[in-house]
Design a protein around this motif. Structure first.
Motif, PDB file in Angstrom:
ATOM      1  N   ASP A   1       0.840  -1.203   0.000  1.00 31.20           N
ATOM      2  CA  ASP A   1       0.000   0.000   0.000  1.00 31.20           C
ATOM      3  C   ASP A   1       0.875   1.253   0.000  1.00 31.20           C
ATOM      4  O   ASP A   1       0.585   2.225  -0.693  1.00 31.20           O
ATOM      5  N   PHE A   2       1.951   1.193   0.787  1.00 29.15           N
ATOM      6  CA  PHE A   2       2.839   2.343   0.906  1.00 29.15           C
ATOM      7  C   PHE A   2       4.296   1.883   0.950  1.00 29.15           C
ATOM      8  O   PHE A   2       4.601   0.810   1.476  1.00 29.15           O
TER       9      PHE A   2
ATOM     10  N   VAL B   1       7.984   3.445   2.238  1.00 31.28           N
ATOM     11  CA  VAL B   1       8.519   4.525   3.065  1.00 31.28           C
ATOM     12  C   VAL B   1      10.042   4.444   3.087  1.00 31.28           C
ATOM     13  O   VAL B   1      10.620   3.603   3.791  1.00 31.28           O
TER      14      VAL B   1
ATOM     15  N   VAL C   1       6.556   9.462   2.261  1.00 27.71           N
ATOM     16  CA  VAL C   1       5.700   8.302   2.050  1.00 27.71           C
ATOM     17  C   VAL C   1       5.191   8.324   0.617  1.00 27.71           C
ATOM     18  O   VAL C   1       4.752   9.370   0.118  1.00 27.71           O
ATOM     19  N   TYR C   2       5.261   7.158  -0.047  1.00 27.75           N
ATOM     20  CA  TYR C   2       4.844   7.042  -1.438  1.00 27.75           C
ATOM     21  C   TYR C   2       3.814   5.933  -1.605  1.00 27.75           C
ATOM     22  O   TYR C   2       3.878   4.906  -0.925  1.00 27.75           O
ATOM     23  N   ASP C   3       2.891   6.142  -2.539  1.00 27.77           N
ATOM     24  CA  ASP C   3       1.902   5.118  -2.878  1.00 27.77           C
ATOM     25  C   ASP C   3       2.607   3.917  -3.497  1.00 27.77           C
ATOM     26  O   ASP C   3       3.434   4.061  -4.394  1.00 27.77           O
ATOM     27  N   GLY C   4       2.270   2.733  -3.018  1.00 28.31           N
ATOM     28  CA  GLY C   4       2.970   1.528  -3.445  1.00 28.31           C
ATOM     29  C   GLY C   4       2.695   1.109  -4.870  1.00 28.31           C
ATOM     30  O   GLY C   4       3.453   0.310  -5.442  1.00 28.31           O
TER      31      GLY C   4
ATOM     32  N   VAL D   1       2.730  10.702  -1.072  1.00 30.09           N
ATOM     33  CA  VAL D   1       1.575  10.798  -0.185  1.00 30.09           C
ATOM     34  C   VAL D   1       1.866  11.755   0.966  1.00 30.09           C
ATOM     35  O   VAL D   1       1.008  12.503   1.410  1.00 30.09           O
TER      36      VAL D   1
ATOM     37  N   PHE E   1      -0.189   3.421   9.639  1.00 34.04           N
ATOM     38  CA  PHE E   1      -0.050   2.327   8.675  1.00 34.04           C
ATOM     39  C   PHE E   1      -0.169   0.949   9.315  1.00 34.04           C
ATOM     40  O   PHE E   1       0.177  -0.054   8.700  1.00 34.04           O
TER      41      PHE E   1
ATOM     42  N   LYS F   1      -2.104  -1.414   7.238  1.00 31.60           N
ATOM     43  CA  LYS F   1      -1.754  -1.363   5.819  1.00 31.60           C
ATOM     44  C   LYS F   1      -0.540  -2.238   5.544  1.00 31.60           C
ATOM     45  O   LYS F   1       0.240  -2.554   6.441  1.00 31.60           O
TER      46      LYS F   1
ATOM     47  N   VAL G   1       2.895  -2.241   4.294  1.00 33.91           N
ATOM     48  CA  VAL G   1       3.885  -1.175   4.131  1.00 33.91           C
ATOM     49  C   VAL G   1       5.289  -1.748   4.225  1.00 33.91           C
ATOM     50  O   VAL G   1       5.533  -2.715   4.950  1.00 33.91           O
TER      51      VAL G   1
END
Length: 226
Positions: free
Chosen positions: A110-111, A113, A127-130, A136, A152, A155, A157
């Protein structure tokens, strides 16, 4: 379009050459001693030789602009500017954290990092969208504690970078993945660089400064007593 890439923000001194989106050569080495000052120009020579081209064939230079090592960023920025001035080619700069996420995009996270180790419990992070790689949460210097990144918890991650080691020890996220053997790399600047070239998003060399994120703290010398 032949492009030279420099990434000197971390322990990984990294140089790449591409022809548009095709990677022609990559020269890099992770060193605990930060060898940018002695290795960077040698790696440039090797990368050009490996790519089968000469420096005069380079049509743009791209730099990983940080955050990261103050000294490493100074060396990379000075070199990139020098090449651009001498060759009269455009100068592109990319957030170094973005080069750390590309190997993990589309792997059902999902993410993603990235964590670059700073002093004590501090890291440089974003943080970036996976799936898309879209930012993000903006780049920041963050002090880690047991409540960090709690949003998170439910999520999928992954934390990547040399700051992931201390994050793993302190974060209360049992389901998160950690990969501490990831450093910013010149080969992963290609995609973002081409996007900026297409959009004509070039740096003004006269005013460009690396993304230090915080001030350099040197050691003050005591005045000698008379």
């Amino acid at each position: 379009m032949k492009i030279l890439y420099l990434e000197t923000s971390s322990k990984n001194c990294s140089v790449a050459v591409s022809d548009d989106d095709k990677l022609l050569c990559l020269c890099e080495e992770v060193s605990e001693n930060y060898k940018q000052s002695e290795s960077l120009h040698t790696y440039v020579e090797w990368a050009l030789e490996g790519a089968g081209i000469s420096l005069k064939d380079i049509e743009a230079v791209s730099l990983g602009k940080g955050p990261g090592s103050y000294t490493g960023l100074r060396i990379g920025a000075a070199s990139a500017k020098g090449f651009c001035y001498g060759l009269k080619v455009p100068f592109i700069a990319i957030n170094s954290l973005e080069s750390m996420i590309e190997p993990f995009l589309g792997h059902n996270y999902d993410f993603i990092v990235p964590l670059i180790d700073a002093r004590r419990m501090e890291v440089y992070t974003a943080v970036y969208d996976g799936s898309t790689g879209k930012e993000v949460s903006a780049t920041e210097a963050k002090i880690l504690d047991e409540t960090s990144f709690e949003e998170f918890r439910d999520k999928k991650v992954i934390f990547v970078g040399d700051g992931a080691k201390k994050a793993k020890d302190i974060l209360n996220l049992p389901d998160a993945d950690f990969n501490e053997n990831i450093y910013p790399s010149a080969q992963y600047l290609i995609k973002k660089t081409l996007e900026k070239i297409n959009n004509k998003e070039f740096e003004d060399m006269a005013y460009f400064e690396p993304f230090y994120l915080k001030d350099f703290h040197g050691v003050k010398k005591k005045k000698s007593e008379e």
